[in-house]
Design an enzyme around this catalytic site. Structure first.
Site, PDB file in Angstrom:
ATOM      1  N   HIS A  57      61.018  42.899  10.174  1.00  0.00           N
ATOM      2  CA  HIS A  57      60.987  43.781  11.352  1.00  0.00           C
ATOM      3  C   HIS A  57      61.602  43.068  12.546  1.00  0.00           C
ATOM      4  O   HIS A  57      60.990  42.155  13.134  1.00  0.00           O
ATOM      5  CB  HIS A  57      59.553  44.204  11.684  1.00  0.00           C
ATOM      6  CG  HIS A  57      59.496  45.252  12.748  1.00  0.00           C
ATOM      7  ND1 HIS A  57      59.156  46.558  12.491  1.00  0.00           N
ATOM      8  CD2 HIS A  57      59.763  45.189  14.075  1.00  0.00           C
ATOM      9  CE1 HIS A  57      59.213  47.257  13.611  1.00  0.00           C
ATOM     10  NE2 HIS A  57      59.583  46.440  14.595  1.00  0.00           N
ATOM     11  N   HIS A  59      64.702  43.488  16.039  1.00  0.00           N
ATOM     12  CA  HIS A  59      65.598  44.332  16.861  1.00  0.00           C
ATOM     13  C   HIS A  59      66.801  43.493  17.278  1.00  0.00           C
ATOM     14  O   HIS A  59      66.736  42.758  18.263  1.00  0.00           O
ATOM     15  CB  HIS A  59      64.860  44.861  18.096  1.00  0.00           C
ATOM     16  CG  HIS A  59      63.755  45.804  17.749  1.00  0.00           C
ATOM     17  ND1 HIS A  59      63.909  47.174  17.754  1.00  0.00           N
ATOM     18  CD2 HIS A  59      62.487  45.565  17.332  1.00  0.00           C
ATOM     19  CE1 HIS A  59      62.768  47.739  17.373  1.00  0.00           C
ATOM     20  NE2 HIS A  59      61.892  46.786  17.118  1.00  0.00           N
ATOM     21  N   GLN A 152      64.627  55.181  19.213  1.00  0.00           N
ATOM     22  CA  GLN A 152      63.730  54.552  20.201  1.00  0.00           C
ATOM     23  C   GLN A 152      63.112  55.550  21.187  1.00  0.00           C
ATOM     24  O   GLN A 152      61.953  55.441  21.557  1.00  0.00           O
ATOM     25  CB  GLN A 152      64.517  53.491  20.979  1.00  0.00           C
ATOM     26  CG  GLN A 152      63.802  52.879  22.167  1.00  0.00           C
ATOM     27  CD  GLN A 152      62.749  51.856  21.784  1.00  0.00           C
ATOM     28  OE1 GLN A 152      63.064  50.741  21.424  1.00  0.00           O
ATOM     29  NE2 GLN A 152      61.489  52.247  21.863  1.00  0.00           N
ATOM     30  N   GLU A 213      52.030  52.081  17.358  1.00  0.00           N
ATOM     31  CA  GLU A 213      52.060  50.848  18.159  1.00  0.00           C
ATOM     32  C   GLU A 213      51.381  51.182  19.483  1.00  0.00           C
ATOM     33  O   GLU A 213      52.021  51.447  20.503  1.00  0.00           O
ATOM     34  CB  GLU A 213      53.499  50.361  18.382  1.00  0.00           C
ATOM     35  CG  GLU A 213      53.540  48.987  19.053  1.00  0.00           C
ATOM     36  CD  GLU A 213      54.951  48.470  19.272  1.00  0.00           C
ATOM     37  OE1 GLU A 213      55.918  49.193  18.978  1.00  0.00           O
ATOM     38  OE2 GLU A 213      55.080  47.324  19.751  1.00  0.00           O
ATOM     39  N   ASP A 309      60.006  40.757  15.246  1.00  0.00           N
ATOM     40  CA  ASP A 309      60.153  41.898  16.147  1.00  0.00           C
ATOM     41  C   ASP A 309      61.174  41.642  17.262  1.00  0.00           C
ATOM     42  O   ASP A 309      62.170  42.348  17.353  1.00  0.00           O
ATOM     43  CB  ASP A 309      58.796  42.320  16.734  1.00  0.00           C
ATOM     44  CG  ASP A 309      58.778  43.765  17.221  1.00  0.00           C
ATOM     45  OD1 ASP A 309      59.774  44.480  17.015  1.00  0.00           O
ATOM     46  OD2 ASP A 309      57.760  44.194  17.800  1.00  0.00           O
ATOM     47  N   TRP A 315      61.044  43.008  25.733  1.00  0.00           N
ATOM     48  CA  TRP A 315      59.642  43.005  25.349  1.00  0.00           C
ATOM     49  C   TRP A 315      59.054  41.605  25.219  1.00  0.00           C
ATOM     50  O   TRP A 315      57.865  41.421  25.223  1.00  0.00           O
ATOM     51  CB  TRP A 315      59.454  43.754  24.022  1.00  0.00           C
ATOM     52  CG  TRP A 315      59.792  45.199  24.140  1.00  0.00           C
ATOM     53  CD1 TRP A 315      58.943  46.205  24.513  1.00  0.00           C
ATOM     54  CD2 TRP A 315      61.070  45.816  23.903  1.00  0.00           C
ATOM     55  NE1 TRP A 315      59.617  47.399  24.523  1.00  0.00           N
ATOM     56  CE2 TRP A 315      60.919  47.198  24.146  1.00  0.00           C
ATOM     57  CE3 TRP A 315      62.321  45.343  23.493  1.00  0.00           C
ATOM     58  CZ2 TRP A 315      61.969  48.106  24.011  1.00  0.00           C
ATOM     59  CZ3 TRP A 315      63.366  46.246  23.362  1.00  0.00           C
ATOM     60  CH2 TRP A 315      63.187  47.611  23.620  1.00  0.00           C
TER      61      TRP A 315
END
Ligand code: FE2
Length: 415
Positions: A57, A59, A152, A213, A309, A315
């Site tokens: 996982h 991005h 997204q 989430e 992630d 983030w």
């Protein structure tokens, strides 16, 4: 004559003095104490030889953008999404490719040779999709890069969301993504899960959605995802990522949910670094950890893997492609401190992650792809404890990266 022979290695299952023989890019034999002529021989000196790390996982379209155009002040998921929305219109294909390739170099050096990356499909230009498909081709000799079509801004919530996602799949994106908890209502979220699973079934694609989430215990899209996986015969091809709401759910409901997930063959990916950082932000004290119920899921026979992630993006300010750091955080947050628990956390960033990604030929057995990592550690517990140095990284029998052995020099030893 072998191409490569590694001797005196310790394997993740604890077997010691093992030899791994390689011919034609595949593992020819794994046995104790084998000596045979080879073009290249490496004495592991008792160190841990593991299959490569896998990140199920990630991005890659946002990686290494930290601080651009500003940092996430509140530290919340929602400000991160807002910030990403500010950044997106300024992105150019060359920049996305450059940053992704820089990250892939970091990953290879850390023995991370398989990455499932979500790519935002909300923008009708599909700029990031084209850029990451290019990256996928360029790194194929070193990294299995899978791409997930990730709406997204919500596949139903954003204008043209369904069409953009379908066009991304047409271009060659591998997996159907989703974000039901970000749709406008619970009902729309459930509708998005149904629609996306049907699309995956129709196209013969796997599913991997950001699912629940949230700290909201009533965010129950994982239930719908398990139901749809079973209804459409997608068992073994569906993953629910994050599922942080399960942290806050009522125990009685979870006792019903766990068998439902197990029965549906849905795998779960937790993202410990990000979950412990983004969740619980609306709490005072006690403040929730937010990560999903990893040991309970594992005990129910559900495949659970850990993902990184984010690395230096809207983030998360930190990270370096080190899946041992991910496992280290995971075992702390989940309190998996027994030897068995620590081993399970190592599996979560290796074998379990490879299973989530459906990688063929993964492992340390005869016939598997000759890809592995030699660590400066004697076993998996020490590897996680030290986030151990990756001495050598091989892909299909070819050496991709090396890091010099490190040892501190004490100028005033205490004994
Ligand atoms: Fe994510």
């Amino acid at each position: 004559m072998l191409d490569l022979l590694i001797t005196n290695a310790t394997l993740p299952d604890g077997r010691a003095n093992m030899s791994v023989a390689v011919r034609g890019g595949r593992i020819a034999e794994v046995t104790q104490g084998l000596q045979a002529p080879a073009h290249e021989s490496v004495d592991a000196r008792g160190r841990l030889l593991a299959p490569p790390f896998c990140d199920p996982h990630f991005h890659m379209d946002s990686v290494l953008t930290y601080g651009n155009p500003r940092v996430n002040e509140s530290g919340t998921l929602l400000e991160g999404i807002q910030l990403w929305g500010e950044l997106k219109p300024t992105l150019e294909a060359d920049g996305i490719v450059e940053r992704a390739l820089a990250y892939c170099d970091m990953a290879v050096a850390k023995g991370l040779l398989a990455i499932r990356s979500h790519v935002d499909t909300s923008d009708a230009s599909l700029l990031a999709v084209d850029a990451l498909l290019d990256v996928k081709r360029r790194v194929a000799h070193a990294i299995d890069l899978q791409l997930v079509a990730f709406p997204q801004d919500g596949v139903l919530r954003s204008r043209g969301g369904v069409d953009n996602l379908k066009r991304a799949l047409d271009k060659g994106v591998d997996v159907v993504g989703g974000i039901p908890h970000f749709e406008r209502t619970m009902a729309e979220g459930a509708a998005s899960v149904k629609l996306l699973c049907e699309l995956a079934a129709e196209r013969g694609k796997p599913v991997d959605m950001h699912c629940d989430e949230s700290d909201d215990p009533l965010s129950r899209h994982i239930e719908t995802l398990a139901f749809e996986a079973q209804r459409l015969g997608l068992q073994g091809r569906v993953t629910g990522s994050h599922v942080t709401s399960m942290h806050s759910m009522d125990n009685y409901y979870v006792s019903k949910l766990l068998p439902l997930i197990a029965e549906s063959g849905v795998a779960i990916v937790a993202n410990p670094l990000i979950n412990i950082t983004l969740q619980g932000r609306h709490d005072t004290y006690p403040r929730r950890r937010g990560m999903t119920r990893v040991p309970e899921l594992m005990r129910s026979g559900i495949t659970v893997a850990f993902g990184h992630d984010c690395v230096m993006d809207p983030w998360y300010a930190l990270g370096s492609g080190d899946m041992l750091e991910v496992a280290h955080m995971g075992l702390h947050v989940a309190q998996m401190t027994s030897v068995r628990g620590i081993r399970a956390c190592f599996d979560a960033v290796t074998a379990n992650a490879a299973k989530v990604m459906g990688l063929g030929g993964y492992g340390l057995e005869a016939g598997c792809d000759a890809s592995f990592v030699l660590l400066q550690a004697k076993d998996v517990v020490e590897a996680i404890r030290l986030r151990a140095n990756r001495l050598k990284v091989w892909r299909s029998g070819r050496l991709l990266a090396e890091t010099a052995e490190c040892a501190p020099v004490l100028h005033r030893p205490l004994k």
